[in-house]
Design a protein around this motif. Sequence first.
Motif, PDB file in Angstrom:
ATOM      1  N   THR A  67       0.849  -1.193   0.000  1.00 23.33           N
ATOM      2  CA  THR A  67       0.000   0.000   0.000  1.00 23.33           C
ATOM      3  C   THR A  67       0.884   1.243   0.000  1.00 23.33           C
ATOM      4  N   THR A 101       1.810   4.749   1.062  1.00 16.21           N
ATOM      5  CA  THR A 101       1.501   5.610   2.201  1.00 16.21           C
ATOM      6  C   THR A 101       2.193   6.946   1.968  1.00 16.21           C
ATOM      7  N   GLN A 124      -3.528  -0.066   6.293  1.00 16.29           N
ATOM      8  CA  GLN A 124      -2.949  -0.497   5.014  1.00 16.29           C
ATOM      9  C   GLN A 124      -3.569  -1.741   4.361  1.00 16.29           C
ATOM     10  N   ASP A 154      -5.539   0.818  -1.055  1.00 14.34           N
ATOM     11  CA  ASP A 154      -4.427   0.891  -2.012  1.00 14.34           C
ATOM     12  C   ASP A 154      -3.499   2.054  -1.700  1.00 14.34           C
TER      13      ASP A 154
END
Length: 272
Positions: free
Chosen positions: A6, A8, A114, A118
């Motif tokens: 994912t 971030t 997460q 996505d």
Amino acid sequence: MTGSSTRTILICSGKGGVGKTTLTANLGIALASQGVRTAVLDADFGLRNLDLLLGLENRIVYTAQEVLAGNCRLEQAMVKHKLQPNLALLPAGNPRMLEWLKPEDMQKIVGLIQPHFDVVLIDAPAGIEDGFKNAAAAADEAIVVTTPEVSAVRDADRVIGLLNTRGVEPIQLVLNRVRPKMMQSQEMLGVTDVTDILALPLLGLVFEDEQVIVSTNRGEPLTLNGSSSPAAIAYRNVAKRLQGEEVPLPDPTKQRRGLRAKMRQLMQTKLF
């Protein structure tokens, strides 16, 4: 730093009031509209505003504070946007969280989010204090938001220095409230001036747009209502570039020239 697939992304600024939270809200909606499961995390515990900009303030029951304390599940605290189901908000908790929150607390919150999304966008507090450092500890990438003003750019440079020491990358730049006329008259820093000083790749240019104020007051991000205003187009293009699309950046120096050329063409059409 995280090890998840994912993305971030920290959205941050050195100076307050440069449009960081507005970008977070509009970018979140734009990504979600493109089919990206997007979470927006309000990490500005002292000055929580992301819920207002998204029009979700009346639907908050739990916050990040209750999640960390184990008083509710993450799913109970995440507020899904009714008009854009791919977007969910985790609101900031009580300002008193600033007294005890640590980087590992932010990492724990993001780690819980997460697996379900996505992209996670973290709206960091402005500046370089502990709140920013906590938020940065949970991010892999960053978008630095600034306006073309000397003080804002200087403060952004300090933020970039801290991000570099933490190994956050890539770090990209969004230049907000661009006024082509002022740039041409050299009353405002030019795009090249800012990118040369900050040495960051330019992810987006957002032109000064009154519709941003209107949409903010209504709690309806421009990217939610299909607006074709300059800022709405810019926000959507930032989302596309984040996704790897090659979208040309506008050239502020050509904005007014284009209008003049159009006017000249109209006048010639009328004369002949």
